[in-house]
Design a protein around this motif. Structure first.
Motif, short mmCIF file in Angstrom:
data_model
loop_
_atom_site.label_atom_id
_atom_site.label_comp_id
_atom_site.label_asym_id
_atom_site.label_seq_id
_atom_site.Cartn_x
_atom_site.Cartn_y
_atom_site.Cartn_z
N VAL A 267 -13.15 -14.99 -4.87
CA VAL A 267 -13.09 -15.34 -6.29
C VAL A 267 -14.43 -15.91 -6.73
CG1 VAL A 267 -12.04 -16.89 -7.98
CG2 VAL A 267 -10.59 -15.69 -6.32
N ARG A 268 -14.99 -16.82 -5.94
CA ARG A 268 -16.26 -17.45 -6.29
C ARG A 268 -17.39 -16.42 -6.37
NH1 ARG A 268 -16.40 -20.87 -2.44
NH2 ARG A 268 -15.36 -22.51 -3.62
N GLN A 269 -17.33 -15.41 -5.48
CA GLN A 269 -18.37 -14.39 -5.44
C GLN A 269 -18.15 -13.28 -6.47
OE1 GLN A 269 -21.08 -14.37 -3.51
NE2 GLN A 269 -20.60 -16.11 -2.18
N GLY A 270 -17.03 -13.36 -7.21
CA GLY A 270 -16.72 -12.31 -8.17
C GLY A 270 -16.31 -11.01 -7.52
N MET A 271 -15.76 -11.08 -6.30
CA MET A 271 -15.43 -9.89 -5.53
C MET A 271 -13.93 -9.60 -5.47
SD MET A 271 -18.07 -10.79 -2.41
CE MET A 271 -17.51 -9.49 -1.32
N MET A 272 -13.12 -10.47 -6.06
CA MET A 272 -11.68 -10.29 -5.95
C MET A 272 -11.20 -9.04 -6.69
SD MET A 272 -8.99 -11.30 -4.49
CE MET A 272 -9.11 -12.99 -3.93
N ARG A 273 -11.90 -8.65 -7.73
CA ARG A 273 -11.45 -7.48 -8.49
C ARG A 273 -11.49 -6.22 -7.64
NH1 ARG A 273 -16.37 -8.99 -10.54
NH2 ARG A 273 -18.13 -7.56 -10.17
N ASP A 274 -12.32 -6.21 -6.60
CA ASP A 274 -12.41 -5.03 -5.73
C ASP A 274 -11.51 -5.16 -4.50
OD1 ASP A 274 -14.41 -3.73 -7.28
OD2 ASP A 274 -15.93 -5.06 -6.41
N ALA A 275 -10.89 -6.33 -4.32
CA ALA A 275 -10.13 -6.59 -3.09
C ALA A 275 -8.70 -6.05 -3.20
CB ALA A 275 -10.11 -8.08 -2.82
N LYS A 276 -8.05 -5.92 -2.05
CA LYS A 276 -6.63 -5.60 -2.00
C LYS A 276 -5.91 -6.79 -1.37
CE LYS A 276 -3.10 -2.40 -0.33
NZ LYS A 276 -2.79 -1.12 0.36
N GLY A 277 -4.95 -7.36 -2.11
CA GLY A 277 -4.25 -8.54 -1.65
C GLY A 277 -3.01 -8.20 -0.83
N TYR A 278 -2.71 -9.08 0.13
CA TYR A 278 -1.52 -8.97 0.96
C TYR A 278 -0.81 -10.33 0.93
CZ TYR A 278 -3.84 -4.78 2.74
OH TYR A 278 -4.47 -3.56 2.83
N GLU A 279 0.51 -10.29 0.98
CA GLU A 279 1.28 -11.52 0.84
C GLU A 279 1.12 -12.44 2.05
OE1 GLU A 279 5.31 -11.26 -1.05
OE2 GLU A 279 5.03 -9.15 -0.59
N LEU A 280 1.21 -13.75 1.77
CA LEU A 280 1.14 -14.75 2.83
C LEU A 280 2.52 -15.06 3.38
CD1 LEU A 280 -0.20 -16.96 4.52
CD2 LEU A 280 0.01 -18.48 2.54
N PHE A 281 3.44 -15.49 2.51
CA PHE A 281 4.76 -15.90 2.96
C PHE A 281 5.75 -14.74 2.83
CE2 PHE A 281 2.98 -20.09 1.70
CZ PHE A 281 3.06 -20.69 2.95
#
Length: 298
Positions: free
Chosen positions: A174-188
């Motif tokens: 998020v700080r690097q402005g890279m989250m828009r290109d990321a693919k998220g996976y659930e934690l819980f």
């Protein structure tokens, strides 16, 4: 623990099969958020505590490679070592590593220790740490990203990285402005039915993502056990917070200082054997300051 793995998502502690994960972090660690909420510290108790006939452990039954009901997790093996030193059998209370785990297990007196707990928080008393590890970047061995040690490396710009939601690496993206290109996976998740870490590695091998950001005690054993085409790189050069390495302890109830001291003594006398269990599993071990690999004789 083992933590699942992230501070927002270090709850240490992932693994083979369709099971629930603490892939985000340290487990328990990893799992990490388990001990991060505040709470009143219990009145000090100096007696040895709980059961004197068994080592009562609370753990997730489906949290490989950390813990599992078949006893094959590396935290299971460390619990066996502690039980051997105490001259008692291990007695498990199994409970999914999810919201309410701490309250419904250790703090409800259903066990006397949790293995693989991040060295943070006020709701438990931590033993001395018995290993230090970090988040990793997992890539194919022939990837141009192999060897990257920081999320600020320009080589990662525009790349699609897999990341556990709420984990320390997610904060840096998020700080690097890279989250828009990321693919998220659930934690819980309930790992009997979902396996975010396994899904992330499968996506990496399929080319859906370019790299996977994972807690070391999760990723290291998984890659060692079943992904010979992948390589792992500790992320040790990341500036700012949250930090990317964590010290892992055993957790006991607040005030049970005599019990914690007994466990500390066992850890100290058996550190070499504990290291051997962790290395055999594939857990990347760091020095205490998280600056580099732990020496084999350290």
């Amino acid at each position: 623990m083992a933590g699942n793995g992230n501070t927002a998502g270090l709850r240490p502690r992932t693994g083979a099969g369709r099971r629930r994960t603490s892939a985000g972090l340290p487990a328990l660690v990893l799992i990490l958020g388990l001990g991060l909420s505040t709470g009143a510290v219990a009145q000090e108790r100096t007696s040895e505590l709980g059961s004197e006939t068994a080592l009562r452990v609370c753990a997730d039954p489906a949290n490989k490679p950390m813990s599992s009901k078949d006893g094959e997790g590396f935290e299971n093996k460390i619990a066996d070592l502690v039980a051997r030193e105490l001259g008692r059998p291990v007695q498990y209370t199994w409970f999914p590593m999810a919201t309410g785990f701490l309250r419904k297990t250790l703090l409800d007196n259903r066990c006397d220790v949790i293995m693989g707990y991040i060295q943070l928080g006020e709701r438990v008393l931590n033993t001395n740490h018995y290993y230090t590890s970090s988040y990793l970047l997992v890539t194919p061995k022939d990837s141009p990203l192999a060897g990257v040690t920081s999320l600020s490396d320009p080589a990662l710009k525009g790349k699609k990285l897999g990341v556990i939601a709420g984990s320390a690496p997610a904060s840096h993206l998020v700080r690097q402005g890279m989250m828009r290109d990321a693919k998220g996976y659930e934690l819980f998740v309930d790992r009997r039915y979902q396996d975010p870490s396994g899904d992330m590695l499968a996506d990496l091998e399929a080319g859906t993502i370019d790299g996977a950001l994972m807690w070391g005690p999760v990723a290291g054993p998984l890659v060692k056990a079943g992904h010979p085409n992948l390589t792992v790189q500790p992320l040790l050069k990341e500036p700012g917070q949250p930090k990317m390495f964590y010290r892992i302890t055993m957790a006991v109830r607040p005030g049970e200082k005599a019990w914690a001291r007994k466990l500390n003594s066992i850890i100290r006398r058996n550190q070499g054997e504990i290291d051997a269990i962790l290395r055999d599993a594939g857990v990347p071990l760091l020095d205490d300051m998280g600056t580099g690999p732990k020496p084999a004789d350290g």
